[in-house]
Design a protein around this motif. Structure first.
Motif, mmCIF file in Angstrom:
data_model
loop_
_atom_site.group_PDB
_atom_site.id
_atom_site.type_symbol
_atom_site.label_atom_id
_atom_site.label_comp_id
_atom_site.label_asym_id
_atom_site.label_seq_id
_atom_site.Cartn_x
_atom_site.Cartn_y
_atom_site.Cartn_z
ATOM 1 N N VAL A 21 0.760 -1.152 0.005
ATOM 2 C CA VAL A 21 -0.051 0.087 -0.031
ATOM 3 C C VAL A 21 0.827 1.224 0.126
ATOM 4 N N THR A 22 0.392 2.274 -0.946
ATOM 5 C CA THR A 22 1.647 3.254 -1.129
ATOM 6 C C THR A 22 0.948 4.461 -0.288
ATOM 7 N N TYR A 23 1.818 5.557 -0.137
ATOM 8 C CA TYR A 23 1.522 6.813 0.361
ATOM 9 C C TYR A 23 0.420 7.677 -0.156
ATOM 10 N N VAL A 24 0.447 7.601 -1.436
ATOM 11 C CA VAL A 24 -0.577 8.409 -2.196
ATOM 12 C C VAL A 24 -2.077 7.674 -2.012
ATOM 13 N N GLU A 25 -2.044 6.420 -1.753
ATOM 14 C CA GLU A 25 -3.270 5.928 -1.692
ATOM 15 C C GLU A 25 -3.861 6.193 -0.066
ATOM 16 N N LEU A 26 -2.798 6.301 0.758
ATOM 17 C CA LEU A 26 -3.303 6.781 2.162
ATOM 18 C C LEU A 26 -3.817 8.368 2.113
ATOM 19 N N PHE A 27 -3.147 9.052 1.279
ATOM 20 C CA PHE A 27 -3.489 10.458 1.049
ATOM 21 C C PHE A 27 -4.812 10.669 0.486
ATOM 22 N N PHE A 28 -5.197 9.508 -0.368
ATOM 23 C CA PHE A 28 -6.750 9.352 -1.002
ATOM 24 C C PHE A 28 -7.419 9.250 0.220
ATOM 25 N N ASP A 29 -7.050 8.318 1.185
ATOM 26 C CA ASP A 29 -8.129 7.917 2.093
ATOM 27 C C ASP A 29 -8.556 9.164 2.953
ATOM 28 N N LEU A 30 -7.384 10.052 3.289
ATOM 29 C CA LEU A 30 -7.600 11.140 4.346
ATOM 30 C C LEU A 30 -8.854 11.884 3.895
ATOM 31 N N VAL A 31 -9.132 11.925 2.601
ATOM 32 C CA VAL A 31 -10.410 12.743 2.191
ATOM 33 C C VAL A 31 -11.588 12.108 2.838
ATOM 34 N N CYS A 60 -23.572 4.470 0.119
ATOM 35 C CA CYS A 60 -23.210 3.574 -0.950
ATOM 36 C C CYS A 60 -22.429 4.336 -1.939
ATOM 37 N N ALA A 61 -22.701 5.451 -2.215
ATOM 38 C CA ALA A 61 -21.855 6.389 -3.383
ATOM 39 C C ALA A 61 -20.661 6.526 -2.787
ATOM 40 N N LEU A 62 -20.258 6.987 -1.503
ATOM 41 C CA LEU A 62 -19.060 7.262 -1.098
ATOM 42 C C LEU A 62 -18.097 6.002 -1.198
ATOM 43 N N TRP A 63 -18.807 4.857 -0.385
ATOM 44 C CA TRP A 63 -18.025 3.585 -0.552
ATOM 45 C C TRP A 63 -17.803 3.173 -2.109
ATOM 46 N N TRP A 64 -18.676 3.201 -2.938
ATOM 47 C CA TRP A 64 -18.304 2.739 -4.220
ATOM 48 C C TRP A 64 -17.402 3.642 -4.943
ATOM 49 N N ALA A 65 -17.324 4.956 -4.484
ATOM 50 C CA ALA A 65 -16.330 5.726 -5.015
ATOM 51 C C ALA A 65 -14.836 5.389 -4.390
ATOM 52 N N TRP A 66 -14.696 4.995 -3.201
ATOM 53 C CA TRP A 66 -13.510 4.567 -2.491
ATOM 54 C C TRP A 66 -13.048 3.170 -2.992
ATOM 55 N N VAL A 67 -14.033 2.223 -2.705
ATOM 56 C CA VAL A 67 -13.532 0.631 -3.192
ATOM 57 C C VAL A 67 -13.236 0.506 -4.688
ATOM 58 N N SER A 68 -13.826 1.319 -5.425
ATOM 59 C CA SER A 68 -13.442 1.244 -7.000
ATOM 60 C C SER A 68 -12.359 1.863 -7.281
ATOM 61 N N THR A 69 -11.819 2.864 -6.543
ATOM 62 C CA THR A 69 -10.414 3.506 -6.716
ATOM 63 C C THR A 69 -9.526 2.370 -6.015
ATOM 64 N N THR A 70 -9.646 1.649 -5.175
ATOM 65 C CA THR A 70 -8.955 0.810 -4.591
ATOM 66 C C THR A 70 -8.562 -0.349 -5.572
ATOM 67 N N TRP A 71 -9.631 -0.691 -6.283
ATOM 68 C CA TRP A 71 -9.383 -1.650 -7.522
ATOM 69 C C TRP A 71 -8.617 -1.119 -8.616
ATOM 70 N N VAL A 72 -8.619 0.192 -8.753
ATOM 71 C CA VAL A 72 -7.791 0.789 -9.858
ATOM 72 C C VAL A 72 -6.451 0.574 -9.326
ATOM 73 N N THR A 73 -6.158 0.965 -8.020
ATOM 74 C CA THR A 73 -4.831 0.936 -7.383
ATOM 75 C C THR A 73 -4.048 -0.470 -7.247
ATOM 76 N N ASN A 74 -5.053 -1.500 -7.330
ATOM 77 C CA ASN A 74 -4.840 -2.863 -7.444
ATOM 78 C C ASN A 74 -4.203 -3.388 -8.661
ATOM 79 N N TRP A 75 -4.702 -2.832 -9.791
ATOM 80 C CA TRP A 75 -4.095 -3.036 -11.223
ATOM 81 C C TRP A 75 -3.002 -2.157 -11.500
ATOM 82 N N LEU A 76 -2.876 -0.948 -11.337
ATOM 83 C CA LEU A 76 -1.900 0.061 -11.731
ATOM 84 C C LEU A 76 -1.163 0.370 -10.491
#
Length: 394
Positions: A21-31, A60-76
């Motif tokens: 898990v990278t620091y920029v992902e943690l920065f995203f989480d801070l929001v 649901c919207a907030l969770w979907w926004a967060w978890v979908s981004t988590t899937w993206v950083t799982n691929w990229l």
């Protein structure tokens, strides 16, 4: 000219960076600390059936926004500059969503909807572009996701432009459309559907990212309750309420991290369909876990504000959080271990008994009993783990 980003920004496999898990992902989480704070405040101020539906849609919207981004950083690979830049931009867009929550069904409906749409459609479009040259099958899969996100975007935007009586149904339909797409594999006419079970995901990365979000949610609850305590006149009731809130949060941490969190990554790594398992355990089931923690904070504020004024909304908020959290962790363990966790089942049964006696007790006593149930569930979780000889987490 071939479509796609020339530079390969996929996560490297079989390297130390594969699961990190990278620091920029943690920065995203801070929001999302602020987002959950705003959501909790909204639920507290709108303790009605309509407010519950509105809050659930926003959750649901907030969770979907967060978890979908988590899937993206799982691929990229977030270490790569293009991906890092996109994650920071997504954090900014998520912040716009967060500051719009209080008036999401009012003057800032358009801001919330546009931010959500740009985040979902833009992120998925970038993922397709970044993968097109380097992982064609995955890029085609996410092109399906992009089409479904674009269809949902219409509902979000149109809903934001209509009166509240029509806005909520359209936004609920948009959330349902995204959940349905995930369940069905994002089918497209003439192109079939996505085989999510074939996705090669990093179990440790998804498990750690989600565990960190659970910690964020617990911390947000303590933050909100702490501010409420500071604004309340000192009294025995207030001290008991804040102490109960801390005990309940600690028990939730114990229930989640003592064993369940640890086995997630191992089970996904050993699974023949890691993508499907990760989607069920972390994308769907964790919505209940996070929702329960958010509701727990709402209940803590209710106890602090009205320790002796029992009402149906008070019962729902004070018991609803522990109930939803235990349901989520119960399903999480069921998906991973194919068995029902007896500690959580017992906790749910005792909460039902407490609910039956709420007409005879006040919110403060209800909160103390709910926290006691969580503590007993945590103890039962540990006893069961030791008896089965399973390793501890945390």
């Amino acid at each position: 000219m071939t479509f796609g980003l020339r530079r390969d920004v996929l996560r490297p496999h079989e390297t130390p960076r594969d699961d990190r898990v990278t620091y920029v992902e943690l920065f995203f989480d801070l929001v999302f600390v602020f987002a959950l704070t705003q959501l909790g405040a909204y639920l507290y101020e709108h303790q009605t059936p309509l407010g519950a539906l509105e809050g659930a849609t926003l959750l649901c919207a907030l969770w979907w926004a967060w978890v979908s981004t988590t899937w993206v950083t799982n691929w990229l690979d977030p270490v790569r500059l293009p991906v890092r830049a996109v994650v920071i931009v997504l954090a900014f867009i998520a912040y716009v969503m967060s500051v719009s929550i209080a008036e999401a069904y009012g003057d800032r409906a358009w801001a919330f909807a546009i931010a959500y749409v740009v985040l979902q459609v833009g992120r998925t479009g970038f993922l397709v572009w970044a993968m097109a040259r380097h992982d064609g099958p995955a890029a085609r899969d996410f092109a399906h996701v992009f089409a479904w996100a674009s269809a949902g975007a219409v509902l979000w935007i149109v809903g934001a432009l209509l009166p509240i009586s029509l806005q909520l149904p359209l936004w609920m339909a948009a959330v349902a459309l995204e959940l349905l797409g995930s369940a069905l594999g994002y089918p497209m006419p003439g192109r079939g559907r996505v085989s999510i079970s074939a996705w090669d995901v990093s179990g440790p990365h998804i498990a750690e990212r989600t565990a960190l979000f659970v910690l964020i949610a617990l911390g947000e609850g303590l933050l909100v309750t702490g501010f409420a305590f500071v604004a309340t006149e000192s009294s025995v009731e207030a001290v008991v309420a804040i102490g109960t809130a801390l005990v309940a949060a600690a028990a939730c941490w114990w229930i989640y991290f003592d064993h369940g969190e640890r086995i997630g990554s191992d089970v996904i790594e050993a699974s023949e369909s890691p993508g499907r398992l990760a989607r069920t355990a972390y994308t769907w089931v964790h919505l209940a876990v996070v929702g329960g923690i958010v509701m727990l904070g709402v209940g803590d504020k209710e106890v602090l504000a009205h320790p002796h004024e029992q009402s149906l909304p008070a019962v729902v908020t004070v018991l609803g959080g522990p109930l939803l959290f235990l349901v989520g962790t119960l399903l999480f363990r069921r998906v991973l271990e194919r068995r029902w966790a007896r500690a959580q089942l017992g906790g749910l049964l005792v909460l039902a008994v407490v609910a039956a006696f709420t007409p005879l007790i006040d919110p403060l006593t209800t909160g103390v009993l709910a926290a006691a149930v969580l503590v007993l569930t945590a103890a039962g979780e540990t006893v069961e783990r030791v008896r089965r000889g399973r390793p501890r987490g945390g």
